[in-house]
Design a protein around this motif. Structure first.
Motif, mmCIF file in Angstrom:
data_model
loop_
_atom_site.group_PDB
_atom_site.id
_atom_site.type_symbol
_atom_site.label_atom_id
_atom_site.label_comp_id
_atom_site.label_asym_id
_atom_site.label_seq_id
_atom_site.Cartn_x
_atom_site.Cartn_y
_atom_site.Cartn_z
ATOM 1 N N LYS A 311 -4.812 0.135 -2.102
ATOM 2 C CA LYS A 311 -4.518 1.450 -1.536
ATOM 3 C C LYS A 311 -3.095 1.893 -1.856
ATOM 4 C CE LYS A 311 -5.881 1.898 2.653
ATOM 5 N NZ LYS A 311 -5.929 1.869 4.135
ATOM 6 N N GLN A 312 -2.137 0.985 -1.740
ATOM 7 C CA GLN A 312 -0.743 1.348 -1.979
ATOM 8 C C GLN A 312 -0.495 1.728 -3.438
ATOM 9 O OE1 GLN A 312 1.639 1.947 0.302
ATOM 10 N NE2 GLN A 312 -0.036 1.604 1.761
ATOM 11 N N LEU A 313 -1.209 1.113 -4.365
ATOM 12 C CA LEU A 313 -1.079 1.474 -5.779
ATOM 13 C C LEU A 313 -1.598 2.894 -6.018
ATOM 14 C CD1 LEU A 313 -2.173 -1.877 -7.483
ATOM 15 C CD2 LEU A 313 0.127 -0.886 -7.472
ATOM 16 N N ALA A 314 -2.739 3.226 -5.414
ATOM 17 C CA ALA A 314 -3.278 4.581 -5.547
ATOM 18 C C ALA A 314 -2.325 5.594 -4.926
ATOM 19 C CB ALA A 314 -4.651 4.666 -4.895
ATOM 20 N N LEU A 315 -1.795 5.259 -3.768
ATOM 21 C CA LEU A 315 -0.887 6.167 -3.072
ATOM 22 C C LEU A 315 0.370 6.431 -3.897
ATOM 23 C CD1 LEU A 315 -0.164 7.746 -0.505
ATOM 24 C CD2 LEU A 315 0.802 5.617 0.421
ATOM 25 N N ALA A 316 0.939 5.371 -4.465
ATOM 26 C CA ALA A 316 2.173 5.519 -5.253
ATOM 27 C C ALA A 316 1.969 6.468 -6.428
ATOM 28 C CB ALA A 316 2.641 4.146 -5.748
#
Length: 452
Positions: A311-316
């Protein structure tokens, strides 16, 4: 010999007494009659629709990426091509101050099918010593030529053939309604597979079999040209920019157009997956046997991570203003008319008074879920640093969702998102190092071998 008056009931058989008890239990509850009438009259989705969830899933986002007009794959399975080209056109339009436009999906569809035909017959040559009823041969024969694909397959096509604006190779009847075309082409390929295996059993050498294969691929090219038109080799690019200034760039090849107008390097992107099954440890890379389209092209490569990292990779990437190509199971908890993807949008358990509880790993292991569709993340709503809902650019035309866009809850993201394509610059050092491992090869029928 005497005939027994009553046949003994085999263990596990459903008896008349059992059925009668089930019926009595059903009739004993007045609510069962109410539920039966409601579901029979309105359908389960009408009964189970959760109005509170519909209200909560609003189409406002704290961060959005400018996009072109929503595209429409119509009655075809080209979502992965549409999603890839939607991400690529956003880069081209932004880099060149262009008004929104479309890249030709029909152009890449032609080359994908020609390459898949060649790839399929190469796999038939690989498996000549396997019996025809072996699992691997039967898997190959199941779908010789379908519309679906994967991110690395998209990159293979763009690398080899470039791209063109849609007006250079527009849609045809069969690009948007592909079932009959696929059926006929698959029949040709199965016929060729049968002949190759017959010739092999009769003693034909590899050179002879390959010559037959090449002749057959020429036949596939001719048929594809009938269905989709013949791909252009040179074209003139004409457009007006956002300042309404006219531009003409004459004599471009598809490869030269890509090199001149796109700034994005597709080789900088990697497929990150979240597959929390026991056979796929996090932090490892994976590939899938016999999953591809371009012979000699790059293999499908996945890096498996936990859901929070995922999720954090997509958000970034979204927060940096760049779309995210993704693969998901779009048929799960999906309200197509309003464009809502949310685990709470249908209360099936309340409507039916039962439980459907399964973990994400169990859904993958037991055939309940897999990747079925590719789209693009083009926005996110962030509260206190955490995403609450995501904006999704789909390719089902403007009539589905909010002018073609969908909204995805963060809970749905965790449950039914399986793959995102991320620029390697967003990877922490540990994942960048993990990406260098030799990939573990999964069987063709593994859930991660599904095509979007």
């Amino acid at each position: 010999m005497s005939i027994p008056s009553k046949t003994l009931q085999a263990e596990g058989t459903l008896s008349a007494e059992q059925v009668a008890s089930y019926a009595a239990q059903f009739q004993a509850s007045p609510l069962n009659q109410v539920r039966m009438n409601a579901v029979a009259t309105s359908g389960i989705q009408g009964v189970a629709t959760n109005r509170a969830a519909l209200v909560q899933m609003q189409f406002t986002f704290s961060n959005e990426i400018e996009t072109g007009p929503v595209t429409n794959q119509k009655q075809s399975g080209r979502c992965w091509l549409f999603a890839g080209l939607n991400a690529l056109r956003a880069d081209i339009a932004k880099a060149n101050h262009m008004k929104p436009f479309e890249l030709s999906q029909c152009y890449l569809m032609f080359w994908d099918k020609l390459e898949k035909a060649n790839y399929f017959l190469e796999r038939i040559l690989d498996t000549l010593e396997e019996p025809t009823d072996s699992r691997i041969v039967q898997w190959l024969l199941q779908a010789p030529l379908q519309d679906g694909g994967q991110w690395d397959m998209f990159v293979n096509l763009v690398d080899k053939y470039g791209v063109v604006p849609q007006y250079v190779m527009p849609e045809t009847f069969h690009s948007g309604k592909s079932a009959q075309m696929n059926k006929l082409l698959s029949q040709k390929l199965r016929s060729a597979a049968a002949e190759i295996r017959r010739r092999h059993r009769a003693g034909a050498d590899t050179a002879g079999l390959r010559a037959f294969k090449d002749e057959h691929i020429g036949e596939i090219y001719r048929l594809l040209a009938y269905f989709l038109g013949q791909p252009p080799t040179v074209f003139d690019f004409e457009y007006r920019d956002k300042d309404d200034l006219f531009h003409r760039d004459a004599g471009l090849t598809p490869q030269a157009f890509l090199a001149k107008y796109a700034t994005i390097d597709l080789h900088n992107y990697v497929s990150i997956i979240n597959a929390p099954t026991a056979d796929k440890p996090f932090g490892r890379t994976y590939t899938v046997q016999y999953l591809g389209n371009v012979e000699g092209g790059r293999d499908v490569l996945y890096l498996n991570v936990d859901i929070e990292t995922f999720k954090q990779l997509a958000l970034a990437q979204v927060l940096e203003g760049e779309p995210v190509w993704f693969g998901c199971d779009v048929g799960q908890m999906s309200e197509r008319t309003q464009g809502i993807l949310d685990t709470a949008v249908f209360d099936y358990e309340g409507a039916l008074d039962t439980s459907f509880e399964m973990s994400k790993a169990d859904r993958l292991d037991y055939g309940e879920s897999q990747m079925t569709h590719a789209m693009v993340l083009t926005g996110v709503n962030v509260v206190d640093g955490q995403p609450t809902r995501w904006k999704v650019e789909n390719s089902w035309g403007k009539d589905a969702g909010n002018d073609g866009f969908f909204v995805m809850s963060d809970a749905w993201f965790e449950a039914f998102m399986y793959q995102i394509v991320i620029d390697k610059k967003h990877l922490p050092d540990t994942l960048a190092e993990a990406l260098q491992q030799p990939p573990i090869q999964l069987k063709p029928w593994d859930p991660m071998g599904s095509l979007a």
